[in-house]
Design an enzyme around this catalytic site. Sequence first.
Site, mmCIF file in Angstrom:
data_model
loop_
_atom_site.group_PDB
_atom_site.id
_atom_site.type_symbol
_atom_site.label_atom_id
_atom_site.label_comp_id
_atom_site.label_asym_id
_atom_site.label_seq_id
_atom_site.Cartn_x
_atom_site.Cartn_y
_atom_site.Cartn_z
ATOM 1 N N ASP A 142 -10.225 -3.198 8.171
ATOM 2 C CA ASP A 142 -9.384 -4.275 8.685
ATOM 3 C C ASP A 142 -9.568 -4.470 10.188
ATOM 4 O O ASP A 142 -10.214 -3.657 10.863
ATOM 5 C CB ASP A 142 -7.908 -4.002 8.359
ATOM 6 C CG ASP A 142 -7.463 -2.589 8.727
ATOM 7 O OD1 ASP A 142 -8.233 -1.867 9.386
ATOM 8 O OD2 ASP A 142 -6.342 -2.207 8.366
ATOM 9 N N ASN A 159 5.057 2.169 5.007
ATOM 10 C CA ASN A 159 5.563 1.350 3.896
ATOM 11 C C ASN A 159 4.586 1.344 2.715
ATOM 12 O O ASN A 159 4.684 0.504 1.834
ATOM 13 C CB ASN A 159 5.844 -0.083 4.370
ATOM 14 C CG ASN A 159 4.588 -0.781 4.861
ATOM 15 O OD1 ASN A 159 3.491 -0.214 4.832
ATOM 16 N ND2 ASN A 159 4.729 -2.026 5.307
ATOM 17 N N HIS A 206 1.317 0.819 2.904
ATOM 18 C CA HIS A 206 0.180 -0.104 2.982
ATOM 19 C C HIS A 206 -1.148 0.639 3.055
ATOM 20 O O HIS A 206 -1.228 1.780 3.499
ATOM 21 C CB HIS A 206 0.352 -1.145 4.098
ATOM 22 C CG HIS A 206 0.180 -0.665 5.504
ATOM 23 N ND1 HIS A 206 1.037 -1.029 6.519
ATOM 24 C CD2 HIS A 206 -0.764 0.113 6.095
ATOM 25 C CE1 HIS A 206 0.616 -0.500 7.651
ATOM 26 N NE2 HIS A 206 -0.475 0.214 7.417
ATOM 27 N N GLU A 230 -0.158 -5.251 2.819
ATOM 28 C CA GLU A 230 1.272 -4.979 2.916
ATOM 29 C C GLU A 230 1.930 -5.017 1.534
ATOM 30 O O GLU A 230 1.317 -5.491 0.567
ATOM 31 C CB GLU A 230 1.913 -6.041 3.829
ATOM 32 C CG GLU A 230 1.400 -6.008 5.270
ATOM 33 C CD GLU A 230 2.020 -4.880 6.115
ATOM 34 O OE1 GLU A 230 2.389 -3.827 5.549
ATOM 35 O OE2 GLU A 230 2.119 -5.064 7.334
HETATM 36 C C1 GLP Z 1 -2.748 0.805 10.409
HETATM 37 C C2 GLP Z 1 -4.062 0.622 9.690
HETATM 38 C C3 GLP Z 1 -4.119 1.423 8.408
HETATM 39 C C4 GLP Z 1 -3.672 2.848 8.670
HETATM 40 C C5 GLP Z 1 -2.257 2.831 9.156
HETATM 41 C C6 GLP Z 1 -1.695 4.215 9.412
HETATM 42 O O1 GLP Z 1 -1.763 -0.049 9.974
HETATM 43 N N1 GLP Z 1 -4.302 -0.752 9.403
HETATM 44 O O2 GLP Z 1 -5.429 1.397 7.888
HETATM 45 O O3 GLP Z 1 -3.774 3.603 7.493
HETATM 46 O O4 GLP Z 1 -2.245 2.113 10.392
HETATM 47 O O5 GLP Z 1 -1.990 4.610 10.707
HETATM 48 P P1 GLP Z 1 -1.693 6.037 11.320
HETATM 49 O O6 GLP Z 1 -2.778 6.915 10.812
HETATM 50 O O7 GLP Z 1 -1.783 5.825 12.803
HETATM 51 O O8 GLP Z 1 -0.351 6.435 10.867
#
Ligand code: GLP
Length: 241
Positions: A67, A135, A137, A142
Amino acid sequence: MQLIVTKNYSELSRKAGEIVCSFICGNPNGVLGLPTGSTPIGMYKYLVDAYKNNKVSFENITTVNLDEYLGLSKYNKHSYNYFMWENLFGKVNIAPKNTHVPRGSVIFCQRECHRYNKILDRNKINLQVLGIGENGHLGFNEPNTPFDSRTHVVSLSQSTLQANSRFFENKNAMPRYAITMGIADILKAETVLLLACGKNKAQAVKDMITGNCCEQVPASALQLHKNVIVVADEDASSLLS
Ligand code: GLP
């Protein structure tokens, strides 16, 4: 799903790094799906060290990222493209032409989604590494994203804006939209490796593994996949009995 519980973050990073290294050694021409976020940073460090110690080569590896924020150029230090160059691409022998990240600075977003889907169609992901949002995702899919979705534009949820605002000094500068590969794209990967760390992920991990398989919890789509490895630290797995 296979669950591997680690004591802490450094053990999680080492375990994830070992799995990815052994994949690369067995598939030197393979395709890796890659995530951003704070969780995979330790795994990327492990991979960079392994490369420096001649244990692994990225020479013929292809990567596709999950993404990107919409509205940020690849030179913006908050962009996921920048993150990937800082943490991996700029430190190993990967060919830049073999790295793919959605373009966040495009004007025609649908055209970019279409372009990215074509990249995904040409490069079947062998190993997809994932983090997980609080959440539930995956990437930026989402809650309530259809399981048959492909690359698409997302309006980020309040929960994600709140969780990710820590990376931006000025919250107002945080993009509200993103491009993400879809749940269907993730499910097409041969193997999925999901990393989860910290108490704030415990509910999402529980819902993903033991909850209903439903679109309100994007990560529960992984229950439909035959080859998923979850590496979670003790905090993230604390709600699993
Ligand atoms: C972002 C990314 C996700 C990732 C999530 C969790 O939203 N788009 O791909 O899994 O963050 O991030 P973190 O590892 O910083 O908790």
